[in-house]
Design a protein around this motif. Structure first.
Motif, PDB file in Angstrom:
ATOM      1  N   ALA A  57       9.578 -25.526   3.673  1.00 39.99           N
ATOM      2  CA  ALA A  57       9.385 -26.659   2.772  1.00 39.99           C
ATOM      3  C   ALA A  57       7.919 -27.061   2.843  1.00 39.99           C
ATOM      4  CB  ALA A  57      10.280 -27.832   3.159  1.00 39.99           C
ATOM      5  N   SER A  58       7.443 -27.775   1.828  1.00 40.37           N
ATOM      6  CA  SER A  58       6.017 -28.081   1.743  1.00 40.37           C
ATOM      7  C   SER A  58       5.508 -28.897   2.919  1.00 40.37           C
ATOM      8  CB  SER A  58       5.717 -28.821   0.437  1.00 40.37           C
ATOM      9  OG  SER A  58       6.461 -30.028   0.365  1.00 40.37           O
ATOM     10  N   ASP A  59       6.393 -29.658   3.565  1.00 40.75           N
ATOM     11  CA  ASP A  59       5.984 -30.469   4.716  1.00 40.75           C
ATOM     12  C   ASP A  59       6.432 -29.855   6.046  1.00 40.75           C
ATOM     13  OD1 ASP A  59       8.670 -30.847   4.305  1.00 40.75           O
ATOM     14  OD2 ASP A  59       8.635 -33.016   4.597  1.00 40.75           O
ATOM     15  N   GLY A  60       6.894 -28.607   5.997  1.00 41.09           N
ATOM     16  CA  GLY A  60       7.394 -27.951   7.196  1.00 41.09           C
ATOM     17  C   GLY A  60       6.302 -27.245   7.980  1.00 41.09           C
ATOM     18  N   PRO A  61       6.624 -26.792   9.178  1.00 38.77           N
ATOM     19  CA  PRO A  61       5.638 -26.080   9.999  1.00 38.77           C
ATOM     20  C   PRO A  61       5.313 -24.712   9.404  1.00 38.77           C
ATOM     21  CG  PRO A  61       7.805 -25.948  10.996  1.00 38.77           C
ATOM     22  CD  PRO A  61       7.943 -26.895   9.845  1.00 38.77           C
ATOM     23  N   HIS A  62       4.140 -24.209   9.744  1.00 37.20           N
ATOM     24  CA  HIS A  62       3.765 -22.856   9.335  1.00 37.20           C
ATOM     25  C   HIS A  62       4.404 -21.861  10.295  1.00 37.20           C
ATOM     26  CE1 HIS A  62       0.947 -23.952   6.178  1.00 37.20           C
ATOM     27  NE2 HIS A  62       0.554 -24.947   6.952  1.00 37.20           N
ATOM     28  N   LEU A  63       5.062 -20.840   9.738  1.00 30.10           N
ATOM     29  CA  LEU A  63       5.873 -19.918  10.529  1.00 30.10           C
ATOM     30  C   LEU A  63       5.330 -18.493  10.533  1.00 30.10           C
ATOM     31  CD1 LEU A  63       9.333 -21.209   9.247  1.00 30.10           C
ATOM     32  CD2 LEU A  63       8.207 -21.793  11.406  1.00 30.10           C
ATOM     33  N   GLY A  64       4.229 -18.259   9.845  1.00 30.66           N
ATOM     34  CA  GLY A  64       3.676 -16.916   9.789  1.00 30.66           C
ATOM     35  C   GLY A  64       3.009 -16.493  11.082  1.00 30.66           C
ATOM     36  N   CYS A  65       2.500 -15.285  11.078  1.00 33.24           N
ATOM     37  CA  CYS A  65       1.912 -14.678  12.277  1.00 33.24           C
ATOM     38  C   CYS A  65       0.392 -14.844  12.290  1.00 33.24           C
ATOM     39  CB  CYS A  65       2.263 -13.200  12.326  1.00 33.24           C
ATOM     40  SG  CYS A  65       1.526 -12.321  13.719  1.00 33.24           S
ATOM     41  N   GLU A  66      -0.111 -15.441  13.358  1.00 35.41           N
ATOM     42  CA  GLU A  66      -1.551 -15.654  13.499  1.00 35.41           C
ATOM     43  C   GLU A  66      -2.315 -14.335  13.595  1.00 35.41           C
ATOM     44  OE1 GLU A  66       0.823 -17.010  15.340  1.00 35.41           O
ATOM     45  OE2 GLU A  66       0.540 -19.186  15.535  1.00 35.41           O
ATOM     46  N   ILE A  82      -2.880  -1.220  10.753  1.00 30.70           N
ATOM     47  CA  ILE A  82      -3.127  -1.395   9.325  1.00 30.70           C
ATOM     48  C   ILE A  82      -4.437  -0.708   8.951  1.00 30.70           C
ATOM     49  CG2 ILE A  82      -3.582  -3.076   7.503  1.00 30.70           C
ATOM     50  CD1 ILE A  82      -1.828  -5.061   9.029  1.00 30.70           C
ATOM     51  N   PRO A  83      -4.418   0.166   7.957  1.00 27.24           N
ATOM     52  CA  PRO A  83      -5.654   0.869   7.571  1.00 27.24           C
ATOM     53  C   PRO A  83      -6.631  -0.033   6.827  1.00 27.24           C
ATOM     54  CG  PRO A  83      -3.658   2.027   6.822  1.00 27.24           C
ATOM     55  CD  PRO A  83      -3.238   0.653   7.236  1.00 27.24           C
ATOM     56  N   ASP A  84      -7.871   0.385   6.817  1.00 34.94           N
ATOM     57  CA  ASP A  84      -8.887  -0.271   5.992  1.00 34.94           C
ATOM     58  C   ASP A  84      -8.687   0.108   4.528  1.00 34.94           C
ATOM     59  OD1 ASP A  84     -10.601  -1.622   7.951  1.00 34.94           O
ATOM     60  OD2 ASP A  84     -11.045   0.400   8.669  1.00 34.94           O
ATOM     61  N   ALA A  85      -9.211  -0.734   3.654  1.00 33.58           N
ATOM     62  CA  ALA A  85      -9.289  -0.441   2.215  1.00 33.58           C
ATOM     63  C   ALA A  85      -7.932  -0.139   1.592  1.00 33.58           C
ATOM     64  CB  ALA A  85     -10.245   0.721   1.969  1.00 33.58           C
ATOM     65  N   LEU A  86      -6.907  -0.873   2.019  1.00 36.22           N
ATOM     66  CA  LEU A  86      -5.572  -0.710   1.436  1.00 36.22           C
ATOM     67  C   LEU A  86      -5.514  -1.320   0.055  1.00 36.22           C
ATOM     68  CD1 LEU A  86      -2.815  -1.615   4.065  1.00 36.22           C
ATOM     69  CD2 LEU A  86      -3.002   0.507   2.774  1.00 36.22           C
ATOM     70  N   ASP A  87      -4.702  -0.715  -0.799  1.00 37.23           N
ATOM     71  CA  ASP A  87      -4.386  -1.357  -2.070  1.00 37.23           C
ATOM     72  C   ASP A  87      -3.268  -2.379  -1.878  1.00 37.23           C
ATOM     73  OD1 ASP A  87      -6.140  -0.050  -4.063  1.00 37.23           O
ATOM     74  OD2 ASP A  87      -5.137   1.766  -3.367  1.00 37.23           O
ATOM     75  N   VAL A  88      -2.174  -1.959  -1.239  1.00 35.35           N
ATOM     76  CA  VAL A  88      -1.034  -2.862  -1.077  1.00 35.35           C
ATOM     77  C   VAL A  88      -0.526  -2.824   0.365  1.00 35.35           C
ATOM     78  CG1 VAL A  88       1.288  -3.474  -1.858  1.00 35.35           C
ATOM     79  CG2 VAL A  88      -0.342  -2.492  -3.480  1.00 35.35           C
ATOM     80  N   LEU A  89      -0.542  -3.979   1.020  1.00 31.70           N
ATOM     81  CA  LEU A  89       0.058  -4.158   2.329  1.00 31.70           C
ATOM     82  C   LEU A  89       1.427  -4.794   2.147  1.00 31.70           C
ATOM     83  CD1 LEU A  89      -0.005  -4.276   5.456  1.00 31.70           C
ATOM     84  CD2 LEU A  89      -1.183  -6.482   5.234  1.00 31.70           C
ATOM     85  N   VAL A  90       2.443  -4.183   2.728  1.00 32.68           N
ATOM     86  CA  VAL A  90       3.813  -4.690   2.633  1.00 32.68           C
ATOM     87  C   VAL A  90       4.277  -5.047   4.036  1.00 32.68           C
ATOM     88  CG1 VAL A  90       6.154  -4.249   1.810  1.00 32.68           C
ATOM     89  CG2 VAL A  90       4.227  -3.059   0.748  1.00 32.68           C
ATOM     90  N   THR A  91       4.466  -6.322   4.313  1.00 29.41           N
ATOM     91  CA  THR A  91       5.039  -6.736   5.596  1.00 29.41           C
ATOM     92  C   THR A  91       6.233  -7.626   5.294  1.00 29.41           C
ATOM     93  OG1 THR A  91       3.617  -8.698   5.787  1.00 29.41           O
ATOM     94  CG2 THR A  91       2.813  -6.648   6.776  1.00 29.41           C
ATOM     95  N   HIS A  92       7.202  -7.641   6.201  1.00 32.09           N
ATOM     96  CA  HIS A  92       8.332  -8.521   5.917  1.00 32.09           C
ATOM     97  C   HIS A  92       7.943  -9.985   6.057  1.00 32.09           C
ATOM     98  CE1 HIS A  92      12.268 -10.019   5.302  1.00 32.09           C
ATOM     99  NE2 HIS A  92      12.354 -10.528   6.510  1.00 32.09           N
ATOM    100  N   GLY A  93       7.143 -10.284   7.056  1.00 32.57           N
ATOM    101  CA  GLY A  93       6.759 -11.666   7.305  1.00 32.57           C
ATOM    102  C   GLY A  93       5.377 -11.998   6.780  1.00 32.57           C
ATOM    103  N   PRO A  94       5.094 -13.282   6.579  1.00 31.77           N
ATOM    104  CA  PRO A  94       3.790 -13.710   6.069  1.00 31.77           C
ATOM    105  C   PRO A  94       2.755 -13.872   7.170  1.00 31.77           C
ATOM    106  CG  PRO A  94       5.236 -15.597   6.285  1.00 31.77           C
ATOM    107  CD  PRO A  94       6.050 -14.400   6.694  1.00 31.77           C
ATOM    108  N   PRO A  95       1.480 -13.891   6.796  1.00 30.36           N
ATOM    109  CA  PRO A  95       0.446 -14.291   7.739  1.00 30.36           C
ATOM    110  C   PRO A  95       0.472 -15.804   7.918  1.00 30.36           C
ATOM    111  CG  PRO A  95      -0.533 -13.879   5.602  1.00 30.36           C
ATOM    112  CD  PRO A  95       0.930 -13.552   5.477  1.00 30.36           C
ATOM    113  N   TYR A  96      -0.031 -16.255   9.030  1.00 28.83           N
ATOM    114  CA  TYR A  96       0.012 -17.691   9.338  1.00 28.83           C
ATOM    115  C   TYR A  96      -0.744 -18.510   8.295  1.00 28.83           C
ATOM    116  CZ  TYR A  96      -0.280 -22.073  11.893  1.00 28.83           C
ATOM    117  OH  TYR A  96      -0.177 -23.401  12.248  1.00 28.83           O
ATOM    118  N   GLY A  97      -0.080 -19.560   7.809  1.00 28.04           N
ATOM    119  CA  GLY A  97      -0.719 -20.507   6.922  1.00 28.04           C
ATOM    120  C   GLY A  97      -0.695 -20.147   5.451  1.00 28.04           C
ATOM    121  N   ILE A  98      -0.116 -19.003   5.115  1.00 29.85           N
ATOM    122  CA  ILE A  98      -0.098 -18.568   3.717  1.00 29.85           C
ATOM    123  C   ILE A  98       1.344 -18.339   3.271  1.00 29.85           C
ATOM    124  CG2 ILE A  98      -0.826 -16.783   2.078  1.00 29.85           C
ATOM    125  CD1 ILE A  98      -3.308 -16.364   3.779  1.00 29.85           C
ATOM    126  N   LEU A  99       1.848 -19.210   2.422  1.00 28.60           N
ATOM    127  CA  LEU A  99       3.198 -19.070   1.862  1.00 28.60           C
ATOM    128  C   LEU A  99       4.233 -18.856   2.970  1.00 28.60           C
ATOM    129  CD1 LEU A  99       2.239 -16.709  -1.128  1.00 28.60           C
ATOM    130  CD2 LEU A  99       2.448 -19.198  -1.183  1.00 28.60           C
TER     131      LEU A  99
END
Length: 212
Positions: free
Chosen positions: A146-155, A125-142
Protein backbone atom coordinates in the motif's frame (compact mmCIF):
# COMPACT_ATOMS: atom_id res chain seq x y z
CA UNK A 1 10.35 -5.72 -30.72
CA UNK A 2 7.14 -5.64 -28.68
CA UNK A 3 7.14 -7.35 -25.26
CA UNK A 4 4.08 -8.13 -23.15
CA UNK A 5 4.72 -8.33 -19.40
CA UNK A 6 2.72 -10.15 -16.73
CA UNK A 7 3.39 -11.66 -13.30
CA UNK A 8 1.68 -13.25 -10.31
CA UNK A 9 -1.23 -15.05 -11.93
CA UNK A 10 -1.23 -17.66 -9.13
CA UNK A 11 -2.97 -20.41 -11.06
CA UNK A 12 -5.59 -18.07 -12.53
CA UNK A 13 -4.00 -17.85 -15.98
CA UNK A 14 -7.14 -19.13 -17.69
CA UNK A 15 -8.99 -16.08 -16.37
CA UNK A 16 -6.54 -13.63 -17.92
CA UNK A 17 -8.27 -11.72 -20.75
CA UNK A 18 -6.85 -11.85 -24.23
CA UNK A 19 -3.31 -10.54 -24.06
CA UNK A 20 -2.17 -7.62 -26.21
CA UNK A 21 -0.31 -8.54 -29.38
CA UNK A 22 3.44 -8.76 -29.18
CA UNK A 23 6.56 -10.67 -30.12
CA UNK A 24 7.66 -11.91 -26.69
CA UNK A 25 5.62 -12.76 -23.58
CA UNK A 26 7.43 -12.43 -20.24
CA UNK A 27 5.98 -13.91 -17.04
CA UNK A 28 7.90 -12.83 -13.91
CA UNK A 29 6.86 -15.65 -11.61
CA UNK A 30 4.21 -17.01 -9.26
CA UNK A 31 2.32 -18.76 -12.02
CA UNK A 32 1.56 -21.50 -9.48
CA UNK A 33 -0.44 -21.06 -6.27
CA UNK A 34 0.21 -23.78 -3.68
CA UNK A 35 3.25 -24.68 -5.74
CA UNK A 36 3.54 -28.44 -5.31
CA UNK A 37 0.98 -29.89 -7.72
CA UNK A 38 2.39 -30.83 -11.12
CA UNK A 39 -1.04 -30.18 -12.62
CA UNK A 40 -0.51 -26.48 -11.97
CA UNK A 41 2.55 -26.51 -14.22
CA UNK A 42 0.83 -28.62 -16.87
CA UNK A 43 -2.09 -26.19 -16.95
CA UNK A 44 0.17 -23.14 -17.09
CA UNK A 45 2.27 -24.71 -19.84
CA UNK A 46 -0.86 -25.38 -21.88
CA UNK A 47 -1.93 -21.75 -21.43
CA UNK A 48 1.52 -20.54 -22.47
CA UNK A 49 1.32 -22.59 -25.65
CA UNK A 50 -2.03 -21.04 -26.51
CA UNK A 51 -0.63 -17.51 -26.41
CA UNK A 52 0.23 -16.24 -29.92
CA UNK A 53 3.81 -15.13 -29.29
CA UNK A 54 6.94 -16.16 -31.13
CA UNK A 55 8.74 -16.53 -27.78
CA UNK A 56 7.66 -16.92 -24.14
CA UNK A 57 10.04 -16.27 -21.25
CA UNK A 58 9.24 -17.47 -17.73
CA UNK A 59 10.90 -16.77 -14.39
CA UNK A 60 9.87 -18.62 -11.22
CA UNK A 61 8.64 -17.07 -7.99
CA UNK A 62 8.25 -17.90 -4.33
CA UNK A 63 4.98 -19.79 -4.96
CA UNK A 64 6.55 -21.95 -7.67
CA UNK A 65 7.93 -24.43 -5.16
CA UNK A 66 8.05 -27.41 -7.51
CA UNK A 67 10.79 -25.63 -9.49
CA UNK A 68 12.97 -25.54 -6.38
CA UNK A 69 12.06 -28.93 -4.90
CA UNK A 70 11.85 -30.99 -8.12
CA UNK A 71 13.61 -28.85 -10.71
CA UNK A 72 14.16 -31.50 -13.39
CA UNK A 73 10.52 -32.59 -13.30
CA UNK A 74 9.17 -29.05 -13.20
CA UNK A 75 11.34 -27.82 -16.06
CA UNK A 76 10.42 -30.82 -18.20
CA UNK A 77 6.77 -29.84 -17.90
CA UNK A 78 7.39 -26.25 -19.01
CA UNK A 79 7.95 -27.03 -22.67
CA UNK A 80 6.25 -23.92 -24.07
CA UNK A 81 8.48 -21.36 -22.40
CA UNK A 82 12.13 -20.46 -21.88
CA UNK A 83 12.68 -20.84 -18.14
CA UNK A 84 15.25 -18.53 -16.53
CA UNK A 85 16.78 -19.22 -13.13
CA UNK A 86 19.91 -17.15 -12.56
CA UNK A 87 20.40 -17.49 -16.29
CA UNK A 88 19.82 -15.65 -19.52
CA UNK A 89 18.85 -15.92 -23.15
CA UNK A 90 19.15 -13.80 -26.28
CA UNK A 91 16.30 -13.44 -28.76
CA UNK A 92 16.68 -11.55 -32.04
CA UNK A 93 19.66 -9.70 -30.57
CA UNK A 94 17.84 -8.67 -27.36
CA UNK A 95 19.28 -9.96 -24.08
CA UNK A 96 17.20 -11.27 -21.16
CA UNK A 97 18.31 -12.49 -17.75
CA UNK A 98 16.04 -13.82 -15.00
CA UNK A 99 16.03 -14.94 -11.38
CA UNK A 100 13.23 -16.15 -9.07
CA UNK A 101 14.99 -15.26 -5.80
CA UNK A 102 13.56 -12.85 -3.20
CA UNK A 103 14.37 -11.88 0.41
CA UNK A 104 13.20 -14.42 3.00
CA UNK A 105 9.55 -14.28 4.00
CA UNK A 106 7.84 -17.21 5.76
CA UNK A 107 8.57 -20.61 4.18
CA UNK A 108 8.27 -20.18 0.44
CA UNK A 109 10.66 -21.04 -2.39
CA UNK A 110 13.74 -19.30 -3.78
CA UNK A 111 14.55 -17.13 -0.79
CA UNK A 112 17.72 -15.73 0.75
CA UNK A 113 18.41 -13.82 3.99
CA UNK A 114 18.68 -10.07 3.52
CA UNK A 115 22.17 -8.71 3.17
CA UNK A 116 25.24 -10.03 1.41
CA UNK A 117 23.69 -13.45 0.69
CA UNK A 118 21.70 -11.76 -2.06
CA UNK A 119 24.88 -11.10 -4.02
CA UNK A 120 25.22 -14.80 -4.83
CA UNK A 121 22.41 -14.12 -7.28
CA UNK A 122 22.70 -10.45 -8.21
CA UNK A 123 26.44 -10.49 -8.93
CA UNK A 124 25.55 -12.74 -11.88
CA UNK A 125 23.46 -10.09 -13.63
CA UNK A 126 25.23 -9.22 -16.89
CA UNK A 127 26.13 -5.73 -18.03
CA UNK A 128 24.21 -4.02 -20.83
CA UNK A 129 21.04 -6.09 -20.47
CA UNK A 130 17.96 -5.24 -22.44
CA UNK A 131 15.50 -6.90 -20.05
CA UNK A 132 16.08 -8.01 -16.45
CA UNK A 133 13.38 -10.32 -15.11
CA UNK A 134 13.29 -10.88 -11.35
CA UNK A 135 10.38 -12.08 -9.29
CA UNK A 136 10.90 -9.48 -6.60
CA UNK A 137 11.41 -5.71 -6.86
CA UNK A 138 14.45 -3.65 -5.94
CA UNK A 139 14.18 -1.73 -2.69
CA UNK A 140 12.12 1.43 -2.88
CA UNK A 141 10.72 0.89 -6.37
CA UNK A 142 7.14 -0.37 -6.75
CA UNK A 143 7.65 -2.51 -3.65
CA UNK A 144 4.85 -1.53 -1.25
CA UNK A 145 1.62 -3.40 -0.61
CA UNK A 146 0.00 0.00 0.00
CA UNK A 147 1.18 3.56 -0.58
CA UNK A 148 1.83 4.08 3.14
CA UNK A 149 3.33 0.62 3.71
CA UNK A 150 6.95 -0.38 4.26
CA UNK A 151 9.30 -0.95 1.34
CA UNK A 152 9.76 -4.70 0.82
CA UNK A 153 12.19 -4.88 -2.08
CA UNK A 154 15.80 -6.00 -2.00
CA UNK A 155 18.50 -3.45 -1.19
CA UNK A 156 21.26 -5.49 -2.86
CA UNK A 157 19.21 -5.85 -6.03
CA UNK A 158 18.76 -2.09 -6.15
CA UNK A 159 22.53 -1.56 -5.89
CA UNK A 160 23.19 -4.01 -8.69
CA UNK A 161 20.54 -2.55 -10.98
CA UNK A 162 21.98 0.93 -10.49
CA UNK A 163 25.49 -0.33 -11.24
CA UNK A 164 24.39 -2.29 -14.33
CA UNK A 165 21.21 -0.55 -15.47
CA UNK A 166 19.11 -2.63 -17.88
CA UNK A 167 16.76 -0.98 -20.34
CA UNK A 168 13.80 -2.70 -18.65
CA UNK A 169 13.47 -4.34 -15.25
CA UNK A 170 10.26 -6.35 -14.87
CA UNK A 171 9.13 -8.03 -11.64
CA UNK A 172 6.05 -8.69 -9.50
CA UNK A 173 5.80 -10.36 -6.07
CA UNK A 174 4.50 -7.26 -4.23
CA UNK A 175 1.05 -7.12 -5.79
CA UNK A 176 0.15 -3.72 -4.37
CA UNK A 177 3.13 -2.15 -6.10
CA UNK A 178 1.90 -2.87 -9.63
CA UNK A 179 2.77 -0.07 -11.99
CA UNK A 180 5.57 1.63 -13.94
CA UNK A 181 8.47 3.80 -12.81
CA UNK A 182 11.35 5.35 -14.77
CA UNK A 183 14.76 6.06 -13.29
CA UNK A 184 17.70 7.06 -15.41
CA UNK A 185 17.69 4.90 -18.53
CA UNK A 186 15.74 2.05 -16.90
CA UNK A 187 12.02 1.43 -17.08
CA UNK A 188 10.83 -0.48 -14.00
CA UNK A 189 7.62 -2.51 -14.34
CA UNK A 190 5.80 -4.29 -11.54
CA UNK A 191 3.60 -6.49 -13.71
CA UNK A 192 1.56 -8.22 -10.97
CA UNK A 193 -1.76 -9.34 -12.46
CA UNK A 194 -3.54 -9.81 -9.12
CA UNK A 195 -3.97 -7.26 -6.34
CA UNK A 196 -3.30 -7.90 -2.65
CA UNK A 197 -6.71 -9.62 -2.40
CA UNK A 198 -5.71 -11.96 -5.26
CA UNK A 199 -8.23 -10.40 -7.61
CA UNK A 200 -7.31 -8.96 -11.03
CA UNK A 201 -6.47 -5.29 -11.20
CA UNK A 202 -8.59 -3.18 -13.50
CA UNK A 203 -8.31 -2.49 -16.32
CA UNK A 204 -7.04 -5.74 -17.79
CA UNK A 205 -5.00 -6.77 -14.80
CA UNK A 206 -2.27 -4.16 -15.34
CA UNK A 207 -0.91 -6.08 -18.34
CA UNK A 208 1.95 -3.99 -19.71
CA UNK A 209 3.29 -3.66 -23.23
CA UNK A 210 6.70 -2.15 -24.05
CA UNK A 211 8.64 -1.65 -27.26
CA UNK A 212 12.38 -2.20 -27.38
Amino acid sequence: MRIVLISDTHGLHDRVPQLPQGDILVHAGDFMNAGYDVREVVSFNRWLGEQPFAHRIVCGGNHDRLFENSPELARSLLSNGIYLEDSGTTIAGFSFWGSPYTPAFLYWAFMYPRGEAANAHWDRIPDALDVLVTHGPPYGILDQTASDGPHLGCEELLKEVRQKPPKVHVFGHIHGGAGIHSEGNTLFVNAAYLNESYKPFEPAGQIRVIDL
